[in-house]
Design a protein around this motif. Structure first.
Motif, short mmCIF file in Angstrom:
data_model
loop_
_atom_site.label_atom_id
_atom_site.label_comp_id
_atom_site.label_asym_id
_atom_site.label_seq_id
_atom_site.Cartn_x
_atom_site.Cartn_y
_atom_site.Cartn_z
N ASP A 181 0.82 -1.22 0.00
CA ASP A 181 0.00 0.00 0.00
C ASP A 181 0.85 1.27 0.00
O ASP A 181 0.49 2.26 -0.62
N TRP A 182 1.98 1.20 0.73
CA TRP A 182 2.76 2.41 0.96
C TRP A 182 4.08 2.02 1.61
O TRP A 182 4.13 0.99 2.29
N PRO A 183 5.18 2.78 1.43
CA PRO A 183 5.33 3.88 0.47
C PRO A 183 5.74 3.37 -0.89
O PRO A 183 6.55 2.45 -0.99
N ALA B 129 7.42 12.87 -1.25
CA ALA B 129 6.47 12.10 -2.06
C ALA B 129 5.76 11.06 -1.22
O ALA B 129 4.54 10.87 -1.32
N GLN B 130 6.51 10.37 -0.34
CA GLN B 130 5.86 9.33 0.47
C GLN B 130 4.94 9.94 1.53
O GLN B 130 3.90 9.35 1.87
N GLN B 131 5.26 11.11 2.01
CA GLN B 131 4.35 11.80 2.93
C GLN B 131 3.04 12.15 2.22
O GLN B 131 1.95 11.95 2.77
N ALA B 132 3.14 12.65 1.00
CA ALA B 132 1.94 12.98 0.23
C ALA B 132 1.12 11.73 -0.07
O ALA B 132 -0.12 11.76 -0.02
N VAL C 180 9.40 8.74 10.44
CA VAL C 180 8.25 8.36 9.61
C VAL C 180 7.03 8.10 10.48
O VAL C 180 5.93 8.60 10.21
N LEU C 181 7.19 7.30 11.54
CA LEU C 181 6.06 6.99 12.41
C LEU C 181 5.50 8.26 13.05
O LEU C 181 4.28 8.43 13.13
N GLY C 182 6.37 9.14 13.50
CA GLY C 182 5.90 10.39 14.09
C GLY C 182 5.03 11.17 13.13
O GLY C 182 3.97 11.69 13.52
N PHE C 183 5.45 11.24 11.87
CA PHE C 183 4.68 12.00 10.87
C PHE C 183 3.33 11.35 10.60
O PHE C 183 2.28 12.03 10.61
N ILE C 184 3.31 10.03 10.34
CA ILE C 184 2.05 9.39 9.94
C ILE C 184 1.08 9.30 11.12
O ILE C 184 -0.14 9.38 10.93
N LEU C 185 1.61 9.18 12.34
CA LEU C 185 0.75 9.15 13.52
C LEU C 185 0.07 10.49 13.72
O LEU C 185 -1.15 10.56 13.95
N ARG C 186 0.83 11.56 13.64
CA ARG C 186 0.24 12.90 13.80
C ARG C 186 -0.80 13.16 12.71
O ARG C 186 -1.86 13.74 12.98
N ARG D 280 19.21 2.65 6.13
CA ARG D 280 19.41 4.01 5.62
C ARG D 280 18.38 4.95 6.26
O ARG D 280 17.19 4.72 6.22
N ASN D 281 18.88 6.03 6.85
CA ASN D 281 18.03 7.00 7.54
C ASN D 281 17.23 7.80 6.51
O ASN D 281 17.81 8.43 5.62
N PRO D 282 15.89 7.82 6.63
CA PRO D 282 15.09 8.57 5.64
C PRO D 282 15.10 10.07 5.86
O PRO D 282 14.57 10.83 5.05
#
Length: 354
Positions: free
Chosen positions: A10-12, A19-22, A74-80, A68-70
């Motif tokens: 499904d993602w990313p 792009a993956q945030q969008a 990521v979890l913090g962003f998608i949770l919020r 590799r550090n993105p």
């Protein structure tokens, strides 16, 4: 709805942060458009992390290379983002799967599997942690509790993978572990004990750490067939109790879970496992307990095969669920299929039920 990250289901789909945030925000828009109220997001798909972890490397499914550090949490962003839209966020972990390929050296050097190769088993061209090892259960517990402590998640979620699904008639290679830790049990009973110990222990520790965080499992939809066990369902399918060593009925009866979401991925009238039979069976299992029952629905199957060609099949499922007060909701696999709306099934479902 489930949002699966392994193999980019499904993602990313993109390895670029913006792009993956969008992409993720579009999936949340899909959930809101369907009037759903929760997402189950796979944040530890292959013993790697969608967040800065002290125990495991960054996930390969974010950047294309494990470790590799993105460049962002990521979890913090998608949770919020989920909470900003009023959606519950259940952090989905796979407890034992390490890799979908068999080469240990292909993992990041920081992976516990690289540092503790004696914990690892090769099976069906994949790598797995051995559930019989106390060190493995300790690692999984630490990984889960780290997220529970650091993030404002609403739930901890496991799917149907415990011991791996049987493949090629071969036995999972845990003979030496069984010899050391078997304690006089049969090998099958010992394997179930190992999974029970993880589930019971995690339930206790999660609720001690944050009582408001719910713990749920989405098992394969058949516990046991009635032909094997009088307490089982009148079905003729693989049995999670015997094949995956997941004694899900006991977990419900002993109150180790807050919710259970059996994957009832069969249509109404299926000869092997009729959806009607299984909804009734699972409703009886949770009756009189504190465990919430929600049903895992096969959105990915709509439009395939004879019975699934009818785009109203899942609507029929939800109508049937209305006969059972124990059924308190449905979870759809998966987000991409809802967005695709094959044959207009999701639009019809929203109009009729949401």
């Amino acid at each position: 709805m489930w949002i699966a990250t392994v193999k980019h289901i499904d993602w990313p789909r993109s390895h670029a942060a913006k792009a993956q945030q969008a992409e993720f925000l579009r999936l949340l828009d899909t959930a809101k458009r369907m009037r759903l109220n929760a997402v189950y997001v796979q944040i530890r798909p292959t013993a790697d992390a969608f967040y800065p972890s002290p125990y495991e490397p960054w996930s390969q499914w974010i950047t294309g290379k494990q470790g590799r550090n993105p460049g962002y949490d990521v979890l913090g962003f998608i949770l919020r983002a989920a909470h900003a839209r009023g959606l519950e966020f259940h952090a989905w972990f796979n407890p034992y799967r390490i890799s979908r390929q068999p080469k240990l050296k292909a993992l990041a050097a920081s992976s516990p599997a690289r540092r503790h190769p004696t914990w690892v088993r090769r099976y069906a061209k994949q790598l797995w942690y051995d559930p019989g090892l106390p060190q493995v259960r300790d690692l999984v517990t630490k990984v889960v509790l780290d997220v529970v402590r650091k993030y404002d998640i609403d739930g901890v979620h496991f799917d149907d993978y415990f011991y791996p699904y049987p493949a090629g008639g071969k036995t999972f290679p845990d003979k030496a572990t069984y010899k050391t830790y078997g304690r006089g049990l049969s090998r099958a009973a010992w394997r179930r004990h190992n999974v029970d110990a993880l589930i019971q222990g995690l339930s206790r520790r999660i609720h001690q750490t944050k009582p408001q965080v719910r713990f749920g499992v989405s098992p394969f939809g058949v516990w046991r067939n009635k032909s094997t066990d009088p307490a089982g369902s009148n079905t003729h399918a693989l049995q999670s109790y015997d094949a995956l060593y997941a004694d899900t009925r006991t977990w419900v009866r002993r109150g180790w879970l807050d919710y259970i979401t059996p994957q009832l991925y069969w249509p109404i009238g299926d000869r092997r496992a009729d959806y009607r039979t299984l909804v009734a069976w699972w409703s009886r299992q949770v009756a009189g307990t504190s465990v919430q029952l929600t049903i895992g629905q096969a959105a990915y199957r709509v439009g395939t095969g004879k019975r699934w060609k009818n785009p109203d099949e899942l609507s029929r499922h939800l109508t049937l669920n209305g006969r059972y007060p124990q059924v308190q909701g449905d979870v759809f696999f998966s987000a991409t299929d809802i967005a695709a709306d094959q044959g207009g099934w999701a639009t019809r479902l929203r109009s009729a039920h949401y």
